[in-house]
Design an enzyme around this catalytic site. Structure first.
Site, mmCIF file in Angstrom:
data_model
loop_
_atom_site.group_PDB
_atom_site.id
_atom_site.type_symbol
_atom_site.label_atom_id
_atom_site.label_comp_id
_atom_site.label_asym_id
_atom_site.label_seq_id
_atom_site.Cartn_x
_atom_site.Cartn_y
_atom_site.Cartn_z
ATOM 1 N N LYS A 8 0.711 -1.242 -0.050
ATOM 2 C CA LYS A 8 -0.011 0.128 -0.112
ATOM 3 C C LYS A 8 0.846 1.395 0.113
ATOM 4 O O LYS A 8 2.194 1.337 0.187
ATOM 5 C CB LYS A 8 -1.000 -0.040 1.267
ATOM 6 C CG LYS A 8 -1.935 -1.288 1.046
ATOM 7 C CD LYS A 8 -2.922 -1.307 2.312
ATOM 8 C CE LYS A 8 -4.105 -2.212 2.362
ATOM 9 N NZ LYS A 8 -4.929 -2.063 3.320
ATOM 10 N N TYR A 48 -12.938 -1.715 -2.801
ATOM 11 C CA TYR A 48 -13.343 -1.843 -1.268
ATOM 12 C C TYR A 48 -14.897 -1.664 -1.154
ATOM 13 O O TYR A 48 -15.221 -1.154 -0.065
ATOM 14 C CB TYR A 48 -12.544 -0.828 -0.425
ATOM 15 C CG TYR A 48 -11.329 -1.147 -0.033
ATOM 16 C CD1 TYR A 48 -10.880 -2.455 0.512
ATOM 17 C CD2 TYR A 48 -9.939 -0.693 -0.273
ATOM 18 C CE1 TYR A 48 -9.595 -2.864 0.715
ATOM 19 C CE2 TYR A 48 -8.699 -0.912 -0.005
ATOM 20 C CZ TYR A 48 -8.553 -2.213 0.597
ATOM 21 O OH TYR A 48 -7.411 -2.680 0.871
ATOM 22 N N ASN A 111 -1.858 0.134 6.989
ATOM 23 C CA ASN A 111 -1.330 -1.077 7.178
ATOM 24 C C ASN A 111 -0.676 -2.086 6.200
ATOM 25 O O ASN A 111 -0.602 -3.147 6.268
ATOM 26 C CB ASN A 111 -2.357 -1.919 7.852
ATOM 27 C CG ASN A 111 -3.502 -2.299 6.806
ATOM 28 O OD1 ASN A 111 -3.542 -1.820 5.691
ATOM 29 N ND2 ASN A 111 -4.533 -2.823 7.200
ATOM 30 N N HIS A 114 -2.208 -5.368 1.261
ATOM 31 C CA HIS A 114 -3.481 -5.802 1.053
ATOM 32 C C HIS A 114 -3.417 -7.277 0.469
ATOM 33 O O HIS A 114 -2.435 -7.600 -0.223
ATOM 34 C CB HIS A 114 -4.410 -5.247 -0.217
ATOM 35 C CG HIS A 114 -5.478 -6.069 -0.684
ATOM 36 N ND1 HIS A 114 -6.664 -6.385 -0.164
ATOM 37 C CD2 HIS A 114 -5.501 -6.711 -1.801
ATOM 38 C CE1 HIS A 114 -7.296 -7.213 -1.015
ATOM 39 N NE2 HIS A 114 -6.579 -7.470 -2.078
ATOM 40 N N GLU A 125 -9.263 -10.325 -8.741
ATOM 41 C CA GLU A 125 -8.154 -9.277 -8.722
ATOM 42 C C GLU A 125 -7.012 -9.440 -9.487
ATOM 43 O O GLU A 125 -6.451 -8.431 -9.974
ATOM 44 C CB GLU A 125 -7.779 -9.073 -7.292
ATOM 45 C CG GLU A 125 -8.819 -8.858 -6.330
ATOM 46 C CD GLU A 125 -8.489 -8.582 -4.644
ATOM 47 O OE1 GLU A 125 -7.348 -8.915 -4.278
ATOM 48 O OE2 GLU A 125 -9.461 -8.712 -3.992
HETATM 49 P P1 ATP Z 1 -7.366 -5.743 3.044
HETATM 50 O O1 ATP Z 1 -8.651 -6.157 2.390
HETATM 51 O O2 ATP Z 1 -6.675 -4.366 2.563
HETATM 52 O O3 ATP Z 1 -6.389 -6.993 2.702
HETATM 53 P P2 ATP Z 1 -8.167 -6.598 5.658
HETATM 54 O O4 ATP Z 1 -9.023 -8.056 4.810
HETATM 55 O O5 ATP Z 1 -7.301 -7.107 6.794
HETATM 56 O O6 ATP Z 1 -7.494 -5.511 4.863
HETATM 57 P P3 ATP Z 1 -10.588 -5.330 5.801
HETATM 58 O O7 ATP Z 1 -11.785 -5.373 7.039
HETATM 59 O O8 ATP Z 1 -11.043 -5.896 4.521
HETATM 60 O O9 ATP Z 1 -9.123 -5.742 6.223
HETATM 61 O O10 ATP Z 1 -10.483 -3.660 5.582
HETATM 62 C C1 ATP Z 1 -9.987 -3.335 4.355
HETATM 63 C C2 ATP Z 1 -8.958 -2.144 4.827
HETATM 64 O O11 ATP Z 1 -9.768 -0.876 5.551
HETATM 65 C C3 ATP Z 1 -7.883 -2.520 6.045
HETATM 66 O O12 ATP Z 1 -6.734 -3.034 5.361
HETATM 67 C C4 ATP Z 1 -7.763 -1.046 6.559
HETATM 68 O O13 ATP Z 1 -6.723 -0.320 5.651
HETATM 69 C C5 ATP Z 1 -9.066 -0.399 6.439
HETATM 70 N N1 ATP Z 1 -9.567 -0.309 7.771
HETATM 71 C C6 ATP Z 1 -10.228 -1.614 7.926
HETATM 72 N N2 ATP Z 1 -10.890 -1.314 9.393
HETATM 73 C C7 ATP Z 1 -10.698 -0.147 9.408
HETATM 74 C C8 ATP Z 1 -10.840 0.944 10.728
HETATM 75 N N3 ATP Z 1 -11.609 0.134 11.762
HETATM 76 N N4 ATP Z 1 -10.394 1.973 10.746
HETATM 77 C C9 ATP Z 1 -9.632 2.599 9.612
HETATM 78 N N5 ATP Z 1 -9.284 1.691 8.445
HETATM 79 C C10 ATP Z 1 -9.813 0.403 8.632
HETATM 80 MG MG MG Z 2 -10.108 -7.105 3.224
#
Ligand code: ATP
Ligand code: MG
Length: 138
Positions: A8, A48, A111, A114, A125
């Site tokens: 990211k 997303y 974080n 992805h 994807e």
């Molecule tokens: P990704 O889909 O990016 O691989 P993930 O599957 O671990 O990550 P998801 O729940 O799908 O997590 O959330 C997508 C992304 O949205 C997270 O990686 C993070 O960047 C952001 N995100 C998720 N939850 C929060 C939150 N509570 N506050 C801020 N950002 C968040």
């Molecule tokens: Mg996710």
């Protein structure tokens, strides 16, 4: 089996992309395709879309469009579930020591990486980011 990862914008900005890629290669992933991509707003919203009603959605789209990400097609046995395991929990505060997010994430939003969360999403994807991949045997 292939999976899809995105290093990211926070990790690119912090100069951690090479270290993360080296870590993934050290875990047995073979790099099959890569692109540096600055997502458009529409692409980030679509990517997303499952989170569009969540309170963090606008902020997430702003973050993901703030700079380029490094999109990777990665091959390994059990690629999808193994990559999810070694990236760690979404929130680095909850991530297992030694995972990518524990090592490199700045916050729950910023974080570092992805990873596709199912074989179906991985295939979708990979086809989205590497539409020419059929020719290359992806
Ligand atoms: P990704 O889909 O990016 O691989 P993930 O599957 O671990 O990550 P998801 O729940 O799908 O997590 O959330 C997508 C992304 O949205 C997270 O990686 C993070 O960047 C952001 N995100 C998720 N939850 C929060 C939150 N509570 N506050 C801020 N950002 C968040
Ligand atoms: Mg996710």
């Amino acid at each position: 089996m292939l999976t899809l990862a995105i290093i990211k914008p926070d990790a690119i900005q912090a100069g951690n992309a090479g270290k993360i890629l080296a870590f993934l290669e050290g875990q047995g992933f073979k790099l099959r395709a890569a692109r540096l991509v600055r997502l458009t707003q529409t692409q980030a919203e679509t990517f997303y879309a499952v989170h569009r009603e969540r309170p963090f959605f606008r902020s997430l789209v702003t973050f993901m469009t703030s700079g380029r990400g490094l999109v990777l097609a990665l091959e390994r046995d059990d690629a999808v579930s193994y990559l999810r395991e070694i990236i760690g929990a979404t929130d680095p505060a909850e991530a297992t020591p030694g995972t990518v997010r524990k090592l490199y994430a700045q916050s729950k939003e910023r974080n570092a990486i992805h990873a596709a969360d199912s074989p179906e999403n991985a295939a979708r994807e990979v086809a989205f980011f590497f539409p020419e991949g059929e020719l290359a045997g992806l």
